[in-house]
Design a protein around this motif. Structure first.
Motif, mmCIF file in Angstrom:
data_model
loop_
_atom_site.group_PDB
_atom_site.id
_atom_site.type_symbol
_atom_site.label_atom_id
_atom_site.label_comp_id
_atom_site.label_asym_id
_atom_site.label_seq_id
_atom_site.Cartn_x
_atom_site.Cartn_y
_atom_site.Cartn_z
ATOM 1 N N VAL A 277 77.178 40.973 71.089
ATOM 2 C CA VAL A 277 77.972 39.496 70.141
ATOM 3 C C VAL A 277 79.155 39.912 70.198
ATOM 4 O O VAL A 277 79.302 40.917 69.150
ATOM 5 C CB VAL A 277 76.869 38.583 69.544
ATOM 6 C CG1 VAL A 277 77.224 37.759 68.987
ATOM 7 C CG2 VAL A 277 75.864 38.313 70.609
ATOM 8 N N VAL A 278 80.290 38.939 69.334
ATOM 9 C CA VAL A 278 81.383 39.250 69.242
ATOM 10 C C VAL A 278 81.956 38.525 68.401
ATOM 11 O O VAL A 278 81.934 36.530 68.760
ATOM 12 C CB VAL A 278 82.621 39.241 70.136
ATOM 13 C CG1 VAL A 278 83.575 40.067 69.644
ATOM 14 C CG2 VAL A 278 82.968 40.476 71.372
ATOM 15 N N LEU A 279 81.560 38.093 66.986
ATOM 16 C CA LEU A 279 82.320 37.557 66.416
ATOM 17 C C LEU A 279 83.715 37.295 66.346
ATOM 18 O O LEU A 279 84.371 38.334 66.138
ATOM 19 C CB LEU A 279 81.461 38.067 64.968
ATOM 20 C CG LEU A 279 80.109 38.037 64.943
ATOM 21 C CD1 LEU A 279 79.339 38.372 63.262
ATOM 22 C CD2 LEU A 279 79.321 36.887 65.704
ATOM 23 N N ILE A 280 84.101 36.335 65.783
ATOM 24 C CA ILE A 280 85.301 35.735 66.157
ATOM 25 C C ILE A 280 85.151 34.611 64.578
ATOM 26 O O ILE A 280 84.507 33.816 64.433
ATOM 27 C CB ILE A 280 86.502 35.531 66.984
ATOM 28 C CG1 ILE A 280 85.853 34.499 67.385
ATOM 29 C CG2 ILE A 280 86.490 36.624 67.826
ATOM 30 C CD1 ILE A 280 86.583 33.764 68.789
ATOM 31 N N ILE A 304 81.200 34.376 69.948
ATOM 32 C CA ILE A 304 80.666 33.436 68.047
ATOM 33 C C ILE A 304 81.340 33.066 66.402
ATOM 34 O O ILE A 304 81.410 34.336 66.711
ATOM 35 C CB ILE A 304 78.762 33.925 67.773
ATOM 36 C CG1 ILE A 304 77.698 33.974 69.078
ATOM 37 C CG2 ILE A 304 78.210 33.308 66.638
ATOM 38 C CD1 ILE A 304 76.147 34.768 68.526
ATOM 39 N N GLY A 305 81.058 32.147 66.490
ATOM 40 C CA GLY A 305 82.152 31.554 65.052
ATOM 41 C C GLY A 305 82.953 30.537 65.381
ATOM 42 O O GLY A 305 82.327 29.608 66.067
ATOM 43 N N VAL A 385 80.399 27.505 68.311
ATOM 44 C CA VAL A 385 80.333 27.793 67.424
ATOM 45 C C VAL A 385 79.677 27.540 66.092
ATOM 46 O O VAL A 385 78.531 26.312 65.831
ATOM 47 C CB VAL A 385 81.348 25.878 67.440
ATOM 48 C CG1 VAL A 385 82.403 25.522 66.198
ATOM 49 C CG2 VAL A 385 82.201 26.026 68.469
ATOM 50 N N THR A 386 80.095 28.293 65.114
ATOM 51 C CA THR A 386 79.531 27.828 63.643
ATOM 52 C C THR A 386 80.577 27.863 62.550
ATOM 53 O O THR A 386 81.592 27.309 63.114
ATOM 54 C CB THR A 386 79.131 29.222 63.345
ATOM 55 O OG1 THR A 386 79.772 30.824 63.354
ATOM 56 C CG2 THR A 386 77.817 30.132 63.953
ATOM 57 N N ALA A 527 73.859 35.520 66.029
ATOM 58 C CA ALA A 527 74.119 36.676 66.873
ATOM 59 C C ALA A 527 72.996 37.578 67.256
ATOM 60 O O ALA A 527 72.504 37.351 67.943
ATOM 61 C CB ALA A 527 75.925 37.596 66.232
ATOM 62 N N ILE A 528 72.173 37.728 65.964
ATOM 63 C CA ILE A 528 70.767 38.312 65.633
ATOM 64 C C ILE A 528 69.847 37.491 66.521
ATOM 65 O O ILE A 528 69.491 38.429 68.110
ATOM 66 C CB ILE A 528 70.019 38.588 64.407
ATOM 67 C CG1 ILE A 528 70.796 39.191 63.801
ATOM 68 C CG2 ILE A 528 68.391 38.719 64.716
ATOM 69 C CD1 ILE A 528 70.829 39.416 62.303
#
Length: 543
Positions: A277-280, A304-305, A385-386, A527-528
């Motif tokens: 998972v890549v967070l941006i 994700i983000g 999207v978060t 992500a978890i």
């Protein structure tokens, strides 16, 4: 027939030669005009002129008409530019900012010269070797603190009501690209990458290798939030850690065809199988977008983000005379699916000179390796999207007015750094102490409701209704002001969380702050969740 082809080729060649000659003639003509104007102004203008300042303004004005990434780097600024690309410099290892007449220490790096000498966040820098720093800007003080490794100086600081003289030996400082990695849940590893310096891929590789020592590794979170980018080569190398050898990661296209290139992974990867998972977020730009774009286009992992910044422009440095350099945009980059994620078109400006983002309606669709739809022209859209972390008006005011910073400085000094670890929790008594300390402090801020109320007042004045409802509006404002007095308690959970992060950072440095913040991080929690539900993870990548 043969003569026709020869004639057509000759006409095209003459056209190209004429176009090139015309371009060079125009450049020469404009340079000649400019040099005459520059000379005449400096010789005959009524007041004294500074040729260096005039030229600097002319250069900056010219470059501002292009894009914000094409910049002139003076010889005096080359060292700062080098630090950005290498993360390495000679200095003391502390970050600072202006505070009234002096500069204040905001943070120190673990085991750096400042840390060893006893410099602490909150210290006001009064003098260097008896040279007063009063009135100096943070950039001027920063330049004085930097220097050749091995050189020594005395730093006079004010800590509360104490004045301290601290002996400091400058050292070679290497800023970490990966300030923290560890496990955030059983089997779920986490790696935080803050920038793409020339050592970023090595640090990521070492971090992943370390995580893999746990045989139960079920997934990895690569955090690129707030990462502004850096070296293109390191974006390729970081991608290569998770993506097989020989795969295209990004391509570049520009005016000069010889510079157009396809960048592929050159080495054997570390791990191509572990779920990723890549967070941006909005602060993820450039190299961060190359990595997240490649991961998404090749369906190597889930992004994700929030939508990333949208910087799809590539810069190259060109050496100039007298030690200066020009960082110039030479091309645009394209992800493996063929999309350019540049969000702003600097070549087409509005009449007032402003530039606009690409409208969502004009964004074109592309497909990933597995056939998922992705779009160009506005950054990388996450697969999930978060909501971004937003501070309440009261917390923003407490931060901006240094009130949280100042209270934490006093708190840590009294409690002792040795009694604070990453599991620190603020007690009810300590929360009450913080609120009591705030009582005589000025906290000025405007909520969204107050802004709307002010707009209503102005509108009623314009439309001649104000006199009729003035009393009601004033009563509403007073009632709202009384309600604001309880804002600190209303936002207790959010403020306590920030206080705890700040307190932990004083004893456990940047690594501790990151680790503490992860305990209530909604993006990391999402992500978890995805990584611990393999069926959902696979469904996202193979719809």
């Amino acid at each position: 027939m043969k003569n026709k082809h020869v004639l057509r080729f000759t006409v095209v060649a003459l056209f190209l030669i004429s176009a090139t000659s015309l371009n060079y003639f125009e450049i020469h003509k404009q340079l000649d005009i400019f040099s005459h104007i520059f000379k005449e102004i400096n010789l005959y203008y009524v007041d004294e002129t500074d040729p260096a300042k005039l030229m600097d303004k002319a250069i900056q004005s010219m470059l501002s008409s292009l894009d914000p990434y094409t910049t002139y780097i003076k010889e005096s600024e080359i060292e700062n530019f080098r630090i950005q690309t290498t993360g390495q410099y000679g200095g003391i290892g502390a970050s600072i900012r202006k505070r009234e007449d002096y500069v204040m220490v905001v943070s120190v790096y673990k085991d750096a010269p400042a840390d060893k000498a006893g410099v602490r966040p909150g210290d006001l820098l009064l003098a260097i070797d008896d040279k007063s720093l009063k009135g100096f800007s943070d950039s001027e003080v920063s330049a004085l603190l930097k220097g050749s490794p091995g050189t020594q100086f005395t730093l006079k600081v004010q800590r509360g009501d104490r004045i301290l003289d601290l002996k400091i030996n400058r050292e070679e400082i290497q800023l970490k690209a990966v300030p923290y990695c560890g496990y955030v849940a059983p089997g779920i590893g986490y790696i935080n990458l803050t920038n793409f310096t020339d050592k970023a891929s090595k640090e990521i590789k070492d971090a992943l290798t370390d995580l893999q020592k746990n045989a139960d590794l079920k997934g990895v979170i690569l955090d690129l939030r707030g990462n502004p980018g850096g070296l293109l080569s390191e974006a390729i190398n970081v991608s290569n850690i998770f993506i097989p050898k020989g795969q295209e990661i990004v391509s570049t296209r520009g005016k000069i065809k010889e510079w157009e290139r396809s960048y592929r992974t050159l080495d054997n990867p570390v791990n191509t199988d572990v779920p990723l998972v890549v967070l941006i977020n909005r602060g993820s730009a450039s190299a961060s977008e190359i990595v997240s774009g490649a991961v998404q286009d090749l369906d190597r992992g889930v992004v994700i983000g929030q939508r990333s910044f949208g910087k799809g422009l590539v810069q190259q440095t060109r050496k100039l005379s007298y030690g200066a350099q020009l960082k110039v945009t030479v091309s645009k980059y394209y992800t493996p699916s063929g999309r350019c994620i540049q969000a702003i078109n600097y070549s087409q400006r509005n009449e007032d000179g402003s530039v606009s983002s690409v409208a969502d309606s004009l964004r074109r669709s592309f497909t990933t390796r597995n056939g998922r739809t992705v779009y160009d022209g506005g950054g990388i859209d996450p697969d999930i999207v978060t909501e971004p972390r937003r501070f309440s008006p009261i917390l923003s005011a407490l931060i901006q007015n240094n009130l949280i910073f100042d209270w934490v400085t006093l708190f840590v000094d009294k409690k002792g750094r040795d009694k604070i670890d990453v599991n620190f929790r603020l007690s009810d008594n300590e929360w009450t102490a913080f609120k009591n300390w705030l009582k005589d402090k000025e906290v000025s801020y405007q909520t969204r409701t107050e802004k709307l109320l002010s707009e209503i007042v102005e509108t009623t004045k314009d439309e001649q209704y104000f006199v009729e409802i003035e009393n009601e509006l004033n009563k509403l404002k007073k009632r709202f002001q009384r309600s604001k007095e309880d804002d600190v308690e209303k936002n207790k959970q959010e403020i306590v969380r920030y206080l705890e992060e700040e307190i932990v950072s004083r004893a456990q440095y940047q690594e501790g702050r990151i680790q503490k913040s992860l305990t209530a991080d909604h993006d990391v929690a999402e992500a978890i969740r995805v990584l611990t539900h393999p069926d959902e993870y696979r469904k996202i990548l193979n719809p």
